[in-house]
Design a protein around this motif. Structure first.
Motif, PDB file in Angstrom:
ATOM      1  N   CYS A  24       1.469   6.148  -3.876  1.00 53.38           N
ATOM      2  CA  CYS A  24       2.607   5.422  -4.442  1.00 53.38           C
ATOM      3  C   CYS A  24       3.660   6.422  -4.926  1.00 53.38           C
ATOM      4  CB  CYS A  24       2.150   4.551  -5.604  1.00 53.38           C
ATOM      5  SG  CYS A  24       3.506   3.689  -6.424  1.00 53.38           S
ATOM      6  N   ALA A  25       4.845   6.347  -4.352  1.00 53.31           N
ATOM      7  CA  ALA A  25       5.934   7.252  -4.738  1.00 53.31           C
ATOM      8  C   ALA A  25       6.351   7.021  -6.183  1.00 53.31           C
ATOM      9  CB  ALA A  25       7.126   7.068  -3.803  1.00 53.31           C
ATOM     10  N   GLU A  31      11.427   8.622  -6.000  1.00 52.34           N
ATOM     11  CA  GLU A  31      12.270   7.454  -5.763  1.00 52.34           C
ATOM     12  C   GLU A  31      11.473   6.349  -5.071  1.00 52.34           C
ATOM     13  OE1 GLU A  31      15.550   6.806  -6.503  1.00 52.34           O
ATOM     14  OE2 GLU A  31      15.456   8.644  -7.699  1.00 52.34           O
ATOM     15  N   ALA A  32      11.668   5.107  -5.507  1.00 51.20           N
ATOM     16  CA  ALA A  32      10.977   3.972  -4.897  1.00 51.20           C
ATOM     17  C   ALA A  32      11.269   3.878  -3.407  1.00 51.20           C
ATOM     18  CB  ALA A  32      11.369   2.683  -5.598  1.00 51.20           C
ATOM     19  N   CYS A  37       5.490   1.778   1.203  1.00 48.32           N
ATOM     20  CA  CYS A  37       5.501   0.309   1.185  1.00 48.32           C
ATOM     21  C   CYS A  37       6.896  -0.287   1.360  1.00 48.32           C
ATOM     22  CB  CYS A  37       4.866  -0.212  -0.095  1.00 48.32           C
ATOM     23  SG  CYS A  37       5.843   0.083  -1.584  1.00 48.32           S
ATOM     24  N   MET A  38       7.912   0.533   1.229  1.00 48.97           N
ATOM     25  CA  MET A  38       9.278   0.028   1.360  1.00 48.97           C
ATOM     26  C   MET A  38       9.685  -0.174   2.823  1.00 48.97           C
ATOM     27  SD  MET A  38      10.396  -0.551  -1.558  1.00 48.97           S
ATOM     28  CE  MET A  38      10.066  -0.175  -3.262  1.00 48.97           C
ATOM     29  N   CYS A  59      -0.759  -0.436  -7.004  1.00 51.90           N
ATOM     30  CA  CYS A  59      -0.348  -0.469  -5.604  1.00 51.90           C
ATOM     31  C   CYS A  59      -1.538  -0.288  -4.674  1.00 51.90           C
ATOM     32  CB  CYS A  59       0.678   0.624  -5.330  1.00 51.90           C
ATOM     33  SG  CYS A  59       2.222   0.353  -6.206  1.00 51.90           S
ATOM     34  N   LEU A  60      -1.472  -0.985  -3.557  1.00 54.21           N
ATOM     35  CA  LEU A  60      -2.477  -0.832  -2.518  1.00 54.21           C
ATOM     36  C   LEU A  60      -2.204   0.424  -1.711  1.00 54.21           C
ATOM     37  CD1 LEU A  60      -2.371  -4.495  -1.209  1.00 54.21           C
ATOM     38  CD2 LEU A  60      -4.082  -3.513  -2.724  1.00 54.21           C
ATOM     39  N   CYS A  61      -3.228   0.951  -1.077  1.00 52.54           N
ATOM     40  CA  CYS A  61      -3.030   2.077  -0.156  1.00 52.54           C
ATOM     41  C   CYS A  61      -2.578   1.522   1.195  1.00 52.54           C
ATOM     42  CB  CYS A  61      -4.319   2.881  -0.007  1.00 52.54           C
ATOM     43  SG  CYS A  61      -5.644   2.025   0.867  1.00 52.54           S
ATOM     44  N   GLN A  62      -2.143   2.405   2.083  1.00 55.41           N
ATOM     45  CA  GLN A  62      -1.678   1.970   3.402  1.00 55.41           C
ATOM     46  C   GLN A  62      -2.781   1.286   4.189  1.00 55.41           C
ATOM     47  OE1 GLN A  62       0.197   5.147   5.561  1.00 55.41           O
ATOM     48  NE2 GLN A  62       1.597   5.595   3.892  1.00 55.41           N
ATOM     49  N   GLN A  63      -3.997   1.783   4.075  1.00 57.93           N
ATOM     50  CA  GLN A  63      -5.120   1.206   4.815  1.00 57.93           C
ATOM     51  C   GLN A  63      -5.389  -0.239   4.377  1.00 57.93           C
ATOM     52  OE1 GLN A  63      -6.696   2.713   7.304  1.00 57.93           O
ATOM     53  NE2 GLN A  63      -8.254   1.168   7.646  1.00 57.93           N
ATOM     54  N   CYS A  64      -5.485  -0.476   3.078  1.00 51.99           N
ATOM     55  CA  CYS A  64      -5.772  -1.818   2.577  1.00 51.99           C
ATOM     56  C   CYS A  64      -4.565  -2.749   2.678  1.00 51.99           C
ATOM     57  CB  CYS A  64      -6.235  -1.746   1.121  1.00 51.99           C
ATOM     58  SG  CYS A  64      -7.854  -0.974   0.910  1.00 51.99           S
ATOM     59  N   GLY A  65      -3.380  -2.198   2.606  1.00 50.49           N
ATOM     60  CA  GLY A  65      -2.169  -3.012   2.588  1.00 50.49           C
ATOM     61  C   GLY A  65      -1.569  -3.327   3.931  1.00 50.49           C
TER      62      GLY A  65
END
Length: 70
Positions: A24-25, A31-32, A37-38, A59-65
């Motif tokens: 998560c940035a 910066e968001a 996820c953006m 926040c979820l990770c890329q794998q779960c999200g």
């Protein structure tokens, strides 16, 4: 008085579903707009699972999200 404990910095850097680094940035102080996820659609079922365990502020990770392919 709330019984929920605040999310710590280390918790905010971990996916609530798999406990791996969520990259998560925002939690890392960047910066968001630079967060992964953006630029993708987050899996709604995964977001609901996180909410069901009371971790919808993490926040979820890329794998779960990642979206489920149909």
């Amino acid at each position: 008085m709330s019984t929920a404990s605040p999310v710590s910095y280390s918790d905010s850097m971990r996916c609530p579903l798999c406990e791996q680094d969520n990259q998560c940035a925002i939690a890392a102080g960047r910066e968001a707009s630079s967060c992964w996820c953006m630029s993708t659609t987050i899996n709604e079922e995964a977001k609901q699972r996180a909410a069901n365990i009371g971790a919808d502020k993490r926040c979820l990770c890329q794998q779960c999200g990642r979206p489920i392919d149909n």
